[in-house]
Design a protein around this motif. Structure first.
Motif, PDB file in Angstrom:
ATOM      1  N   LEU A 434       0.856  -1.191   0.000  1.00  0.00           N
ATOM      2  CA  LEU A 434       0.000   0.000   0.000  1.00  0.00           C
ATOM      3  C   LEU A 434       0.888   1.236   0.000  1.00  0.00           C
ATOM      4  N   GLN A 435       1.454   1.518  -1.136  1.00  0.00           N
ATOM      5  CA  GLN A 435       2.362   2.651  -1.266  1.00  0.00           C
ATOM      6  C   GLN A 435       1.583   3.962  -1.239  1.00  0.00           C
ATOM      7  N   THR A 436       2.231   5.004  -0.758  1.00  0.00           N
ATOM      8  CA  THR A 436       1.546   6.290  -0.577  1.00  0.00           C
ATOM      9  C   THR A 436       2.180   7.430  -1.353  1.00  0.00           C
ATOM     10  N   ASN A 437       3.238   7.153  -2.106  1.00  0.00           N
ATOM     11  CA  ASN A 437       3.976   8.237  -2.759  1.00  0.00           C
ATOM     12  C   ASN A 437       3.173   8.932  -3.853  1.00  0.00           C
ATOM     13  N   VAL A 438       2.166   8.274  -4.408  1.00  0.00           N
ATOM     14  CA  VAL A 438       1.365   8.889  -5.474  1.00  0.00           C
ATOM     15  C   VAL A 438       0.385   9.917  -4.916  1.00  0.00           C
ATOM     16  N   ASN A 439       0.001   9.758  -3.660  1.00  0.00           N
ATOM     17  CA  ASN A 439      -0.978  10.670  -3.060  1.00  0.00           C
ATOM     18  C   ASN A 439      -0.475  12.119  -3.096  1.00  0.00           C
ATOM     19  N   SER A 440      -1.321  13.007  -3.589  1.00  0.00           N
ATOM     20  CA  SER A 440      -0.965  14.432  -3.619  1.00  0.00           C
ATOM     21  C   SER A 440      -2.025  15.289  -2.947  1.00  0.00           C
ATOM     22  N   VAL A 441      -2.982  14.670  -2.284  1.00  0.00           N
ATOM     23  CA  VAL A 441      -4.041  15.417  -1.604  1.00  0.00           C
ATOM     24  C   VAL A 441      -3.444  16.123  -0.397  1.00  0.00           C
ATOM     25  N   GLY A 442      -3.525  17.455  -0.404  1.00  0.00           N
ATOM     26  CA  GLY A 442      -2.855  18.253   0.623  1.00  0.00           C
ATOM     27  C   GLY A 442      -3.779  18.706   1.735  1.00  0.00           C
ATOM     28  N   LEU A 443      -3.196  19.380   2.702  1.00  0.00           N
ATOM     29  CA  LEU A 443      -3.930  19.793   3.899  1.00  0.00           C
ATOM     30  C   LEU A 443      -4.997  20.840   3.607  1.00  0.00           C
ATOM     31  N   ASP A 444      -4.793  21.679   2.587  1.00  0.00           N
ATOM     32  CA  ASP A 444      -5.807  22.692   2.263  1.00  0.00           C
ATOM     33  C   ASP A 444      -7.142  22.032   1.943  1.00  0.00           C
ATOM     34  N   LEU A 445      -7.112  20.999   1.109  1.00  0.00           N
ATOM     35  CA  LEU A 445      -8.339  20.306   0.731  1.00  0.00           C
ATOM     36  C   LEU A 445      -8.903  19.526   1.919  1.00  0.00           C
ATOM     37  N   ILE A 446      -8.030  18.898   2.682  1.00  0.00           N
ATOM     38  CA  ILE A 446      -8.475  18.132   3.852  1.00  0.00           C
ATOM     39  C   ILE A 446      -9.135  19.046   4.877  1.00  0.00           C
ATOM     40  N   ASP A 447      -8.509  20.194   5.148  1.00  0.00           N
ATOM     41  CA  ASP A 447      -9.076  21.140   6.115  1.00  0.00           C
ATOM     42  C   ASP A 447     -10.447  21.634   5.663  1.00  0.00           C
ATOM     43  N   TRP A 448     -10.583  21.902   4.377  1.00  0.00           N
ATOM     44  CA  TRP A 448     -11.880  22.344   3.860  1.00  0.00           C
ATOM     45  C   TRP A 448     -12.939  21.258   4.045  1.00  0.00           C
ATOM     46  N   ALA A 449     -12.586  20.010   3.713  1.00  0.00           N
ATOM     47  CA  ALA A 449     -13.540  18.908   3.867  1.00  0.00           C
ATOM     48  C   ALA A 449     -13.960  18.746   5.319  1.00  0.00           C
ATOM     49  N   GLU A 450     -13.050  19.053   6.252  1.00  0.00           N
ATOM     50  CA  GLU A 450     -13.365  18.940   7.675  1.00  0.00           C
ATOM     51  C   GLU A 450     -14.100  20.164   8.216  1.00  0.00           C
ATOM     52  N   GLY A 451     -14.343  21.165   7.366  1.00  0.00           N
ATOM     53  CA  GLY A 451     -15.053  22.356   7.800  1.00  0.00           C
ATOM     54  C   GLY A 451     -14.190  23.361   8.518  1.00  0.00           C
ATOM     55  N   LYS A 452     -12.877  23.239   8.386  1.00  0.00           N
ATOM     56  CA  LYS A 452     -11.965  24.155   9.080  1.00  0.00           C
ATOM     57  C   LYS A 452     -11.644  25.406   8.276  1.00  0.00           C
ATOM     58  N   ASP A 453     -11.919  25.381   6.970  1.00  0.00           N
ATOM     59  CA  ASP A 453     -11.554  26.512   6.107  1.00  0.00           C
ATOM     60  C   ASP A 453     -12.698  26.779   5.136  1.00  0.00           C
ATOM     61  N   SER A 454     -13.493  27.795   5.435  1.00  0.00           N
ATOM     62  CA  SER A 454     -14.638  28.115   4.581  1.00  0.00           C
ATOM     63  C   SER A 454     -14.258  28.983   3.400  1.00  0.00           C
ATOM     64  N   SER A 455     -12.992  29.398   3.321  1.00  0.00           N
ATOM     65  CA  SER A 455     -12.574  30.283   2.231  1.00  0.00           C
ATOM     66  C   SER A 455     -12.123  29.518   0.990  1.00  0.00           C
ATOM     67  N   TYR A 456     -12.084  28.200   1.086  1.00  0.00           N
ATOM     68  CA  TYR A 456     -11.596  27.395  -0.034  1.00  0.00           C
ATOM     69  C   TYR A 456     -12.484  27.573  -1.261  1.00  0.00           C
TER      70      TYR A 456
END
Length: 478
Positions: A434-456
């Motif tokens: 289960l390699q992870t090097n291809v993943n490029s999903v960053g914290l900006d998108l994650i924070d928005w999905a979690e409701g932490k950043d409404s400015s996205y």
């Protein structure tokens, strides 16, 4: 530009006198699983494929002596749980030690894998094809792979081999008819870095992407082959493959940290919640397709909306014969000839072949972009927030008054983002399978999905499919 057009081609006598010459032309044992003395039999029967891919890693001559249906360890849907269905045919989940866990991390990628030189296979009047079940659950596949792995080192959605010396490509390979290379969720024949390949008198049909696809081949002859059609009953889109490939990551996360959770779509979801929902959706699709041939829009509307293939042909580029340079043909056509001779296919002859009824459709999947970077999950799939066919948002809403975007999610996005969060916080660490090097999903998108950043504000990049490969339509010879 947004496109979702049905591209069809019907060429009744496409290759009757075509020859392509590239620039700068300048008897052993098969492993049926791990059984090594089968050479003296020469025949390949259905039972040789019971455990999975037949490995041919020594020189020799072989022939089909059965009509082969590749369906290793098929499940009993009457008794199988949703999880057993969702992980069907997975050699890693099955703990099958006969197969290198790195090379087969994405499943049984071929019915026959030829890694030896000086191998000939006669179809002997028979056929070889995927079963419908395996074609649904293994979305990258070649009936015959001309190498030990489907990609060269450091190429593709997973690093299948560690070094160049670990990758074994077939040389001096011959495939002869009469006979049929049938149903395949991707290719009839696929290979990288091969030399001296001869294919003659073969019928190719019901492949989704291409009859023959070879990258950086030196010496290729394809003659007297018949290609009556590619597959016209494809039940799912590329988004279903994304669901299948992200599932093992969630399973691993559940195993190592069952209490893992995050806010998604305004509510706290545990890894178990996300995993069970994903597995249930996969199983529902499987059961519907096996029973009806399509996803039931009444019983399973969410699955239908996300995974249903409206045109029943592959939702990306399709080919008859694809002869490419070094590496997979995921980019555009290019504007000038490469200068590195070692990276170019050469000595190619395609003569007296007949092809018709080749169909695919362009399903543009807008790639989410953050800080100039396309957001790919751990297996390279796009995080899809926009449906180009009906110009609607997927997994998010926009407030028309404030102009703010809110994450609502779906089964794929929840899984992709939770796995990305676990990779970013190192809950999911380095793993050969289960390699992870291809993943490029960053914290900006994650924070928005979690409701932490409404400015996205979402941004997209066009002209790609579900893996952000350049969309190219229907092509006879490339």
């Amino acid at each position: 530009m947004m496109m979702n057009a049905l591209a069809t081609t019907a060429v009744a006598a496409a290759f009757l006198a075509y020859t392509a010459q590239a620039q700068n032309n300048g008897n052993g044992a098969a492993k049926y699983g791990k059984v090594t003395k089968a050479i003296r039999r020469q025949c390949l029967y259905n039972h040789h494929f019971n455990d999975g891919t037949v490995l041919i890693d020594q020189p020799g001559s072989y022939k089909l002596c059965d009509d082969i249906i590749f369906c290793p360890h098929n499940i009993d849907v009457e008794t199988a749980s949703d999880e057993q269905i969702a992980q069907a045919f997975d050699p890693i989940d099955q703990g099958n030690s006969k197969y290198n866990s790195n090379e087969y991390a994405l499943g049984f990628f071929a019915a026959i894998a030829v890694s030896a030189d000086d191998v000939s296979i006669s179809l002997n009047g028979h056929s070889i094809a995927q079963c419908r079940e395996h074609a649904l659950m293994q979305r990258f596949f070649a009936v015959i792979e001309l190498a030990s792995a489907p990609f060269t080192p450091s190429v593709g959605p997973h690093n299948f081999v560690s070094t160049e010396s670990d990758f074994k490509a077939a040389k001096n390979f011959k495939l002869t008819g009469p006979g049929t290379i049938g149903l395949s969720s991707h290719h009839g024949i696929h290979g990288n870095e091969n030399e001296d390949v001869q294919i003659s008198g073969v019928t190719f049909k019901d492949f989704e992407v291409g009859a023959v696809s070879l990258n950086n081949v030196k010496g290729l002859e394809i003659k007297n082959c018949d290609i009556p059609n590619n597959r016209h009953d494809v039940p799912v889109l590329g988004s279903f493959s994304a669901a299948l490939k992200i599932r093992p990551y969630l399973k691993r996360l559940l195993e190592i940290n069952p209490g893992y959770s995050m806010t998604l779509g305004g509510s706290v979801k545990s890894v178990e919640d996300v995993y069970v929902t994903l597995v249930s959706h996969i199983a529902n699709v499987y059961n519907d397709v096996m029973q009806y041939g399509f996803i039931d829009p009444v019983t399973h509307p969410d699955e239908y909306q996300l995974f249903n293939n409206p045109h029943q042909v592959i939702d990306g580029p399709c080919y008859v014969f694809l002869v490419h340079g070094k590496g997979p043909a995921v980019g555009g056509f290019g504007e000038e000839q490469a200068t590195d001779i070692s990276a170019l296919s050469a000595d190619v002859s395609i003569v007296n072949n007949n092809a018709q009824n080749i169909k695919c459709f362009t399903n543009e999947v807008l790639a989410t972009v953050v800080d100039g970077s396309v957001q790919n999950d751990a297996r390279g799939a796009i995080l899809q927030f926009y449906n180009a066919s009906d110009t609607s948002y997927i997994g998010m809403d926009m407030d028309e008054v404030s102009g703010q975007y809110t994450y609502t999610g779906n089964v794929n996005l929840d899984a992709q983002i939770m796995v990305a969060k676990a990779i970013n916080d190192v809950t999911l660490g380095v793993d050969n399978v289960l390699q992870t090097n291809v993943n490029s999903v960053g914290l900006d998108l994650i924070d928005w999905a979690e409701g932490k950043d409404s400015s996205y504000t979402p941004k997209f990049r066009c002209n790609g499919d579900s893996m952000h490969h350049v969309i190219k339509g229907s092509i006879m010879i490339r």
